[in-house]
Design a protein around this motif. Structure first.
Motif, PDB file in Angstrom:
ATOM      1  N   SER A  71       0.812  -1.224   0.000  1.00  0.00           N
ATOM      2  CA  SER A  71       0.000   0.000   0.000  1.00  0.00           C
ATOM      3  C   SER A  71       0.844   1.272   0.000  1.00  0.00           C
ATOM      4  CB  SER A  71      -0.915   0.018   1.237  1.00  0.00           C
ATOM      5  OG  SER A  71      -0.161  -0.047   2.444  1.00  0.00           O
ATOM      6  N   LYS A 106      -7.638  10.364  10.548  1.00  0.00           N
ATOM      7  CA  LYS A 106      -8.518   9.209  10.694  1.00  0.00           C
ATOM      8  C   LYS A 106      -7.991   8.289  11.793  1.00  0.00           C
ATOM      9  CE  LYS A 106     -10.270   9.285   5.972  1.00  0.00           C
ATOM     10  NZ  LYS A 106     -10.570   8.497   4.746  1.00  0.00           N
ATOM     11  N   GLU A 110     -10.170   2.611  11.222  1.00  0.00           N
ATOM     12  CA  GLU A 110     -10.745   3.214  10.025  1.00  0.00           C
ATOM     13  C   GLU A 110      -9.756   3.162   8.861  1.00  0.00           C
ATOM     14  OE1 GLU A 110     -12.758   7.490   8.656  1.00  0.00           O
ATOM     15  OE2 GLU A 110     -11.669   7.321  10.551  1.00  0.00           O
ATOM     16  N   SER A 111      -8.485   3.405   9.154  1.00  0.00           N
ATOM     17  CA  SER A 111      -7.460   3.383   8.109  1.00  0.00           C
ATOM     18  C   SER A 111      -7.277   1.987   7.534  1.00  0.00           C
ATOM     19  CB  SER A 111      -6.137   3.907   8.669  1.00  0.00           C
ATOM     20  OG  SER A 111      -6.249   5.255   9.083  1.00  0.00           O
ATOM     21  N   ASP A 113      -9.566  -0.503   7.623  1.00  0.00           N
ATOM     22  CA  ASP A 113     -10.794  -0.911   6.930  1.00  0.00           C
ATOM     23  C   ASP A 113     -10.912  -0.265   5.559  1.00  0.00           C
ATOM     24  OD1 ASP A 113     -11.468  -2.487   9.071  1.00  0.00           O
ATOM     25  OD2 ASP A 113     -12.853  -1.028   9.970  1.00  0.00           O
ATOM     26  N   GLU A 114     -10.478   0.983   5.460  1.00  0.00           N
ATOM     27  CA  GLU A 114     -10.534   1.687   4.178  1.00  0.00           C
ATOM     28  C   GLU A 114      -9.646   1.007   3.149  1.00  0.00           C
ATOM     29  OE1 GLU A 114      -8.726   5.845   3.241  1.00  0.00           O
ATOM     30  OE2 GLU A 114     -10.754   6.197   3.975  1.00  0.00           O
ATOM     31  N   PHE A 115      -8.422   0.661   3.542  1.00  0.00           N
ATOM     32  CA  PHE A 115      -7.510  -0.010   2.620  1.00  0.00           C
ATOM     33  C   PHE A 115      -8.004  -1.412   2.284  1.00  0.00           C
ATOM     34  CE2 PHE A 115      -3.825  -2.906   2.134  1.00  0.00           C
ATOM     35  CZ  PHE A 115      -3.390  -2.463   0.896  1.00  0.00           C
ATOM     36  N   LYS A 116      -8.449  -2.138   3.292  1.00  0.00           N
ATOM     37  CA  LYS A 116      -8.913  -3.510   3.081  1.00  0.00           C
ATOM     38  C   LYS A 116     -10.079  -3.545   2.093  1.00  0.00           C
ATOM     39  CE  LYS A 116     -10.843  -7.466   5.623  1.00  0.00           C
ATOM     40  NZ  LYS A 116     -12.145  -7.526   4.933  1.00  0.00           N
ATOM     41  N   THR A 117     -11.029  -2.665   2.269  1.00  0.00           N
ATOM     42  CA  THR A 117     -12.218  -2.651   1.406  1.00  0.00           C
ATOM     43  C   THR A 117     -11.871  -2.295  -0.032  1.00  0.00           C
ATOM     44  OG1 THR A 117     -13.624  -2.036   3.274  1.00  0.00           O
ATOM     45  CG2 THR A 117     -14.480  -1.604   1.066  1.00  0.00           C
ATOM     46  N   LYS A 118     -10.972  -1.336  -0.195  1.00  0.00           N
ATOM     47  CA  LYS A 118     -10.653  -0.822  -1.526  1.00  0.00           C
ATOM     48  C   LYS A 118      -9.647  -1.674  -2.269  1.00  0.00           C
ATOM     49  CE  LYS A 118      -8.747   3.286  -3.810  1.00  0.00           C
ATOM     50  NZ  LYS A 118      -8.148   4.626  -3.614  1.00  0.00           N
TER      51      LYS A 118
END
Length: 478
Positions: A71, A106, A110-111, A113-118
């Motif tokens: 990432s 953030k 949250e950080s 989850d954002e990377f995991k989802t995207k």
């Protein structure tokens, strides 16, 4: 040895020489669904859906690479991501743990989850976990640290290096993380380099016109790693918490770890395959080729390599990771080339996740620097324990059927031609390879067959870790 069967899907690995951290023995392995169901000689083939003949092969747990970067973004350019996670699979690694930088403003979860989802869900081809890199230690962020354990992310990293960057951590942030993390069994990891020393030497060298790739090593000598390692150890002592030093490279840092370990303090670390095999001379090449080997901490002189092997055998270092970071040489690694540029402009990192297991086997086991048992420990079992992956890293009943069938007779050459890492170079280009993963199973599913990747995109799952990993062992015994 049996496992409660939950599925009719059965796979039998027959006649392999099973390697564990303690011994080796010839046996069969029965897999039911995603788990190892039985281990023994002459297991019945009745009702088995698939048989894998491992005669003449070694069988060991799928590798766990606890230090990868899928990432990382540098000056707007992002490394190759999980779309290339078939590369670790081909190299015998079935679980990777990614470092995710906390996004400024953030929260930690949250950080992630954002990377995991995207960038991960539906893409990953091996199982995965996450370390969060705390970059914004506001009071509410410090209070969030225990929640990482509840979410299955029992590790947190801070950068002592990179002065002036948003992710640089001062001593206050480190001791707060250590203190709050200990409450919930979070293992705090640090990149141990003195950022002020690096900053001073970098500016000095550039002012003197010493801008070539070799001066990357001169700008961050062993003393800056040793000082930061010692300081991190003292901060952990103050907090009465364990600490884990990532990518250890030099004798001086090892001296600090060993001394603390012998005092009874819970201090451990990892090294990376490239520190075991390469020295700083590879940075000094024409045509800016040395940029391929710019990583931090920097490569050292040869005299540091044997102490690293010794530390692995003694347990002061307990893992060999890749620190994989997939930037192209033709574009990103040339950012430091030209008028007004220097080694300091080159993005750090070395693409190496595919050859981690092969390199440690070829240049560790085959050259007598590691036993086969210690090999299993440093590439799989110990990373599982450090990160609380209680169902991975071992071949035993009830564990995930992450398994490598390894052909020790194979002979080949490592390089970009047979790499799935998605970048235009390999730090292992032209190096001999002895042995290779012939078959790799991820939770019972064959993802490598005849040394070819045959899995599918999105096959990987989140492997949640439990808190109080092995860095806490001395605390549990106290």
């Amino acid at each position: 040895m049996t496992w409660k069967e939950r599925s009719s899907m059965k796979t039998l690995i027959k006649n392999g020489m099973i390697l564990t951290t303690e011994n080796e023995f010839k046996s069969d392995i029965l897999i039911v669904d995603e788990k190892i169901a039985a281990i023994g000689k002459n297991l019945s083939e009745e009702g088995v859906d698939k048989i894998i003949d491992a005669e003449g092969k070694f069988v060991f747990p799928g590798g766990i690479d606890q230090h990868v970067h899928y990432s990382f973004v540098y000056q707007g350019s992002k490394v190759r991501g999980f779309e290339t996670s078939n590369a670790p699979a081909l190299g015998g690694t079935t679980t990777v743990i990614e470092f995710v930088n906390q996004v400024q403003g953030k929260g930690l979860l949250e950080s992630i989850d954002e990377f995991k989802t995207k960038d991960v869900d539906g893409i990953a081809m091996v199982d995965y976990g996450f370390h969060i890199v705390m970059t914004d230690p506001r009071p509410e962020v410090i209070e969030e640290i225990p929640k990482l354990a509840e979410a299955g992310y029992p590790t947190l990293k801070l950068f002592m290096a990179y002065k002036g960057q948003f992710f640089h951590a001062d001593d206050d942030a480190i001791i707060q993380a250590l203190t709050k993390g200990k409450e919930a069994g979070i293992t705090v990891m640090v990149h141990a380099e003195n950022g002020d020393i690096v900053d001073f030497l970098t500016k000095k060298l550039i002012a003197e016109g010493k801008t070539g790739t070799y001066y990357h090593a001169v700008s961050r000598p062993p003393v800056c790693e040793a000082e930061a390692t010692r300081r991190a150890i003292y901060l952990a002592e103050m907090a009465n918490a364990p600490i884990y030093i990532v990518h250890v490279t030099c004798k001086e840092a090892l001296d600090e770890i060993r001394a603390a370990y012998q005092r009874g303090q819970s201090v451990y670390g990892e090294t990376c395959a490239h520190y075991l095999l390469f020295d700083e001379s590879v940075l000094d090449q024409p045509n800016f080729e040395g940029a391929k080997y710019i990583c931090s901490p920097a490569l050292r002189t040869k005299e540091h390599q044997e102490p690293l092997w010794e530390a692995l055998n003694k347990g002061w270092l307990n893992a060999v990771s890749s620190d994989h970071c997939g930037f192209d040489f033709a574009v990103q690694k040339h950012m430091g080339y030209g008028e007004g540029k220097s080694f300091a402009d080159v993005p750090n990192g070395a693409p190496s996740v595919q050859n981690r297991v092969n390199a440690v086997w070829t240049y560790g086991v085959c050259e007598g620097k590691l036993s086969r048992q210690e090999f299993v420990n440093v590439i799989a079992a110990s990373p599982a324990r450090v990160n609380g992956l209680t169902e991975k890293g071992h071949i035993a009943v009830g564990y995930d059927a992450d398994i490598v069938v390894f052909d020790p007779e194979y002979r080949g050459i490592m390089g970009v031609a047979n790499s799935l890492e998605g970048v235009d170079y390999s730090i292992y280009e032209g190096m001999e390879q002895k042995g290779r993963p012939e078959t790799v199973l991820l939770r019972g599913q064959v993802i490598v067959e005849n040394a070819e990747y045959v899995g599918k995109k999105g096959q990987g799952k989140l492997a949640k870790g439990k808190p109080f990993g092995s860095a806490y062992d001395k605390f549990e015994k106290a």
